[in-house]
Motif scaffolding. Structure first.
Motif, PDB file in Angstrom:
ATOM      1  N   GLN A 151      -4.005  12.310   3.862  1.00 37.24           N
ATOM      2  CA  GLN A 151      -5.379  11.995   3.354  1.00 37.24           C
ATOM      3  C   GLN A 151      -6.264  12.420   3.496  1.00 37.24           C
ATOM      4  O   GLN A 151      -6.715  13.089   5.321  1.00 37.24           O
ATOM      5  CB  GLN A 151      -5.396  10.257   3.527  1.00 37.24           C
ATOM      6  N   LEU A 152      -7.621  13.343   2.661  1.00 41.70           N
ATOM      7  CA  LEU A 152      -9.669  13.508   3.270  1.00 41.70           C
ATOM      8  C   LEU A 152     -10.007  12.154   3.564  1.00 41.70           C
ATOM      9  O   LEU A 152      -9.918  11.641   2.123  1.00 41.70           O
ATOM     10  CB  LEU A 152      -9.068  14.663   2.979  1.00 41.70           C
ATOM     11  N   HIS A 153     -10.309  12.279   4.545  1.00 41.03           N
ATOM     12  CA  HIS A 153     -11.954  10.995   4.750  1.00 41.03           C
ATOM     13  C   HIS A 153     -13.019  11.950   3.909  1.00 41.03           C
ATOM     14  O   HIS A 153     -13.417  12.799   4.802  1.00 41.03           O
ATOM     15  CB  HIS A 153     -12.255  10.307   5.330  1.00 41.03           C
ATOM     16  N   LEU A 154     -14.107  11.887   3.403  1.00 43.48           N
ATOM     17  CA  LEU A 154     -15.466  12.296   3.166  1.00 43.48           C
ATOM     18  C   LEU A 154     -17.006  11.000   3.301  1.00 43.48           C
ATOM     19  O   LEU A 154     -16.068  10.093   3.130  1.00 43.48           O
ATOM     20  CB  LEU A 154     -15.780  12.634   1.838  1.00 43.48           C
ATOM     21  N   LEU A 196       2.041  10.823  11.008  1.00 42.95           N
ATOM     22  CA  LEU A 196       1.417  11.336  10.229  1.00 42.95           C
ATOM     23  C   LEU A 196      -0.351  11.355  10.040  1.00 42.95           C
ATOM     24  O   LEU A 196      -1.590  10.513  10.470  1.00 42.95           O
ATOM     25  CB  LEU A 196       1.064  11.396   8.470  1.00 42.95           C
ATOM     26  N   MET A 197      -1.137  12.579   9.666  1.00 39.33           N
ATOM     27  CA  MET A 197      -2.647  12.487   9.840  1.00 39.33           C
ATOM     28  C   MET A 197      -3.593  11.562   8.464  1.00 39.33           C
ATOM     29  O   MET A 197      -3.276  12.325   7.570  1.00 39.33           O
ATOM     30  CB  MET A 197      -3.545  13.569  10.084  1.00 39.33           C
ATOM     31  N   LEU A 198      -5.046  10.822   9.168  1.00 36.87           N
ATOM     32  CA  LEU A 198      -5.861  11.001   8.249  1.00 36.87           C
ATOM     33  C   LEU A 198      -7.057  12.500   8.768  1.00 36.87           C
ATOM     34  O   LEU A 198      -7.679  11.069   8.966  1.00 36.87           O
ATOM     35  CB  LEU A 198      -6.196   9.644   8.043  1.00 36.87           C
ATOM     36  N   PRO A 235       0.700  -1.180   0.280  1.00 38.47           N
ATOM     37  CA  PRO A 235      -0.078  -0.283   0.845  1.00 38.47           C
ATOM     38  C   PRO A 235       0.677   0.985   0.082  1.00 38.47           C
ATOM     39  O   PRO A 235       2.039   0.971   0.454  1.00 38.47           O
ATOM     40  CB  PRO A 235      -0.661  -0.162   1.448  1.00 38.47           C
ATOM     41  N   ARG A 236       0.267   2.343  -0.597  1.00 37.89           N
ATOM     42  CA  ARG A 236       1.054   3.252  -0.786  1.00 37.89           C
ATOM     43  C   ARG A 236       1.013   3.702   1.034  1.00 37.89           C
ATOM     44  O   ARG A 236       2.066   4.681   1.449  1.00 37.89           O
ATOM     45  CB  ARG A 236       0.267   4.331  -1.028  1.00 37.89           C
ATOM     46  N   TRP A 237       0.095   3.562   1.722  1.00 36.49           N
ATOM     47  CA  TRP A 237       0.892   4.040   3.249  1.00 36.49           C
ATOM     48  C   TRP A 237      -0.786   2.996   3.481  1.00 36.49           C
ATOM     49  O   TRP A 237      -1.642   2.672   3.722  1.00 36.49           O
ATOM     50  CB  TRP A 237       0.421   5.695   3.604  1.00 36.49           C
ATOM     51  N   ILE A 238      -0.464   2.843   5.474  1.00 41.26           N
ATOM     52  CA  ILE A 238      -1.189   2.292   6.521  1.00 41.26           C
ATOM     53  C   ILE A 238      -1.572   3.158   7.233  1.00 41.26           C
ATOM     54  O   ILE A 238      -1.214   4.466   8.186  1.00 41.26           O
ATOM     55  CB  ILE A 238      -0.328   0.972   7.165  1.00 41.26           C
ATOM     56  N   SER A 239      -3.207   2.835   7.500  1.00 44.19           N
ATOM     57  CA  SER A 239      -3.761   4.408   8.510  1.00 44.19           C
ATOM     58  C   SER A 239      -4.328   3.125   9.854  1.00 44.19           C
ATOM     59  O   SER A 239      -4.839   1.957   9.438  1.00 44.19           O
ATOM     60  CB  SER A 239      -5.110   5.278   7.941  1.00 44.19           C
ATOM     61  N   ASP A 240      -5.028   3.987  10.331  1.00 47.63           N
ATOM     62  CA  ASP A 240      -5.979   3.896  11.862  1.00 47.63           C
ATOM     63  C   ASP A 240      -6.535   4.311  12.738  1.00 47.63           C
ATOM     64  O   ASP A 240      -6.384   5.921  11.472  1.00 47.63           O
ATOM     65  CB  ASP A 240      -5.469   2.614  13.215  1.00 47.63           C
ATOM     66  N   HIS A 241      -7.091   4.398  13.693  1.00 47.58           N
ATOM     67  CA  HIS A 241      -7.698   5.476  13.906  1.00 47.58           C
ATOM     68  C   HIS A 241      -6.933   5.823  15.692  1.00 47.58           C
ATOM     69  O   HIS A 241      -6.556   5.585  16.097  1.00 47.58           O
ATOM     70  CB  HIS A 241      -9.673   5.170  14.973  1.00 47.58           C
ATOM     71  N   THR A 261       7.218  -1.749  14.137  1.00 46.50           N
ATOM     72  CA  THR A 261       7.285  -2.718  13.994  1.00 46.50           C
ATOM     73  C   THR A 261       6.732  -3.572  12.255  1.00 46.50           C
ATOM     74  O   THR A 261       6.944  -4.018  11.715  1.00 46.50           O
ATOM     75  CB  THR A 261       5.816  -3.885  14.655  1.00 46.50           C
ATOM     76  N   LEU A 262       5.928  -2.108  11.920  1.00 47.04           N
ATOM     77  CA  LEU A 262       5.925  -2.507  10.569  1.00 47.04           C
ATOM     78  C   LEU A 262       6.594  -1.586  10.063  1.00 47.04           C
ATOM     79  O   LEU A 262       6.874  -1.543   7.883  1.00 47.04           O
ATOM     80  CB  LEU A 262       4.640  -1.277  10.002  1.00 47.04           C
ATOM     81  N   GLY A 263       7.438  -0.871   9.785  1.00 47.67           N
ATOM     82  CA  GLY A 263       8.625  -0.101   9.154  1.00 47.67           C
ATOM     83  C   GLY A 263       8.263   0.456   8.361  1.00 47.67           C
ATOM     84  O   GLY A 263       9.268   0.859   7.382  1.00 47.67           O
ATOM     85  N   ARG A 264       7.489   1.843   8.608  1.00 49.93           N
ATOM     86  CA  ARG A 264       6.970   3.115   8.102  1.00 49.93           C
ATOM     87  C   ARG A 264       5.949   4.363   8.837  1.00 49.93           C
ATOM     88  O   ARG A 264       5.556   3.199  10.065  1.00 49.93           O
ATOM     89  CB  ARG A 264       6.298   1.971   7.111  1.00 49.93           C
ATOM     90  N   GLN A 265       6.266   4.992   8.325  1.00 47.56           N
ATOM     91  CA  GLN A 265       5.438   5.445   9.539  1.00 47.56           C
ATOM     92  C   GLN A 265       3.697   5.308   8.993  1.00 47.56           C
ATOM     93  O   GLN A 265       2.807   4.295   8.525  1.00 47.56           O
ATOM     94  CB  GLN A 265       5.225   7.157   8.809  1.00 47.56           C
ATOM     95  N   LEU A 266       2.591   5.866   9.936  1.00 49.00           N
ATOM     96  CA  LEU A 266       1.569   5.531  10.188  1.00 49.00           C
ATOM     97  C   LEU A 266       0.748   6.561   9.995  1.00 49.00           C
ATOM     98  O   LEU A 266       1.298   8.048  10.812  1.00 49.00           O
ATOM     99  CB  LEU A 266       1.063   4.787  11.980  1.00 49.00           C
ATOM    100  N   LEU A 267      -0.587   6.572   9.734  1.00 45.50           N
ATOM    101  CA  LEU A 267      -2.075   7.613   9.065  1.00 45.50           C
ATOM    102  C   LEU A 267      -2.560   7.224   9.954  1.00 45.50           C
ATOM    103  O   LEU A 267      -3.520   5.580  10.974  1.00 45.50           O
ATOM    104  CB  LEU A 267      -2.181   7.559   8.062  1.00 45.50           C
ATOM    105  N   LEU A 268      -2.854   8.250  11.211  1.00 45.02           N
ATOM    106  CA  LEU A 268      -4.604   8.434  12.304  1.00 45.02           C
ATOM    107  C   LEU A 268      -4.907   9.223  12.039  1.00 45.02           C
ATOM    108  O   LEU A 268      -5.199  10.337  11.858  1.00 45.02           O
ATOM    109  CB  LEU A 268      -3.576   8.555  13.847  1.00 45.02           C
TER     110      LEU A 268
END
Length: 287
Positions: free
Chosen positions: A202-205, A169-171, A89-95, A132-139
């Motif tokens: 990233q933005l969610h709508l 980073l921010m979602l 994936p280009r990135w991984i996110s959660d909440h 663990t993931l080896g990448r930045q997380l979006l929250l």
């Protein structure tokens, strides 16, 4: 130009698997719910890989429970990492929330108390996840319906502090800002103005259910005009940010969601320079 700008995407839902492959809709990318594909094989994985060959993807989780006091679920993290190796994936996110306690999952995205102690607690756990993931997380900011008497700062101050402390980073979910602002009688524009643009990836709508006295984030309606207005303000504040629409219930045919996504494109085209609103990141095919 934002090097991370993917364009305009949709949440990939089971009902649309065949239509995506058969019609190749005018969508720049898809977001998958990570937990739906944490399986060894089967039809979900078949469609995942078939669609991944045609479209860029990002992964969005709902079970990380980054704010819980329970230990991080190392088995979950390893499965998430394996899925990321498959999907690329280009990135991984959660909440930015907690979802359970003492091993019990509430299946709700529960807000945090906005305190310095909570900032330190969550930031430390984010750093572990990123290692663990080896990448930045979006929250992602969540919709909230309660507040804590212990809170000593605003939601946006807390959000900014966590991502800075953890270097993540921010979602930014525009609908969630609207929902929480209505429920807590705060100014959504103040929220947008306080967010650090350099952290927004990233933005969610989405749509919601409005009961007059309160608003519930249900993802089962079209996006309403006040959320579109807030999206306009977000574009003015943050510039070109990868934008997608979530729909999780009362799901319409794919072509209706693509038509709604076109509204986002048209809004962006009227606000941003043409190259920002219409071109995805280098190396991605425009459909």
């Amino acid at each position: 130009m934002n090097d991370h700008f993917l364009g305009f995407g949709l949440g990939l839902r089971t009902q649309h698997f065949n239509d995506v492959l058969e019609t190749r809709p005018d969508v720049d990318w898809f977001e998958i719910i990570s937990e739906n594909f944490m399986v060894a094989g089967g039809k979900p994985k078949y469609y995942l890989h078939a669609i991944r060959e045609q479209y860029p993807m990002v992964m969005h989780g709902v079970s990380l429970s980054i704010g819980s006091t329970d230990p991080l679920d190392t088995d979950y993290l390893q499965r998430l990492k394996r899925l990321a190796t498959e999907v690329q994936p280009r990135w991984i996110s959660d909440h930015l929330c907690w979802t359970g306690l003492d091993g019990i999952n509430s299946h709700d995205l529960l807000p945090m108390p906005y305190t310095e102690e909570a900032v330190n607690h969550v930031a430390g756990r984010i750093i572990q996840v990123q290692d663990t993931l080896g990448r930045q997380l979006l929250l992602e900011n969540v919709s909230s319906y309660i507040s804590y008497t212990e809170s000593a700062m605003s939601e946006w101050e807390f959000y900014n502090a966590v991502v800075e402390r953890a270097d993540c980073l921010m979602l930014l979910d525009i609908n969630n800002i609207y929902v929480s602002s209505r429920n807590h009688n705060v100014d959504p524009q103040a929220y947008l103005n306080a967010i650090n643009p350099e952290r927004v990836r990233q933005l969610h709508l989405a749509g919601h259910s409005d009961y007059g006295t309160h608003v519930i984030d249900t993802h089962d309606h079209d996006i309403c005009e006040p959320v579109w207005d807030l999206y306009r303000q977000a574009l003015l504040r943050f510039g070109a940010v990868s934008t997608m629409i979530e729909r999780d219930d009362n799901i319409p045919p794919l072509n209706q969601l693509v038509a709604e996504l076109q509204i986002a494109r048209d809004i962006a085209a009227g606000i941003l320079p043409l190259q920002h609103s219409c071109k995805p990141a280098p190396g991605l095919e425009v459909r």
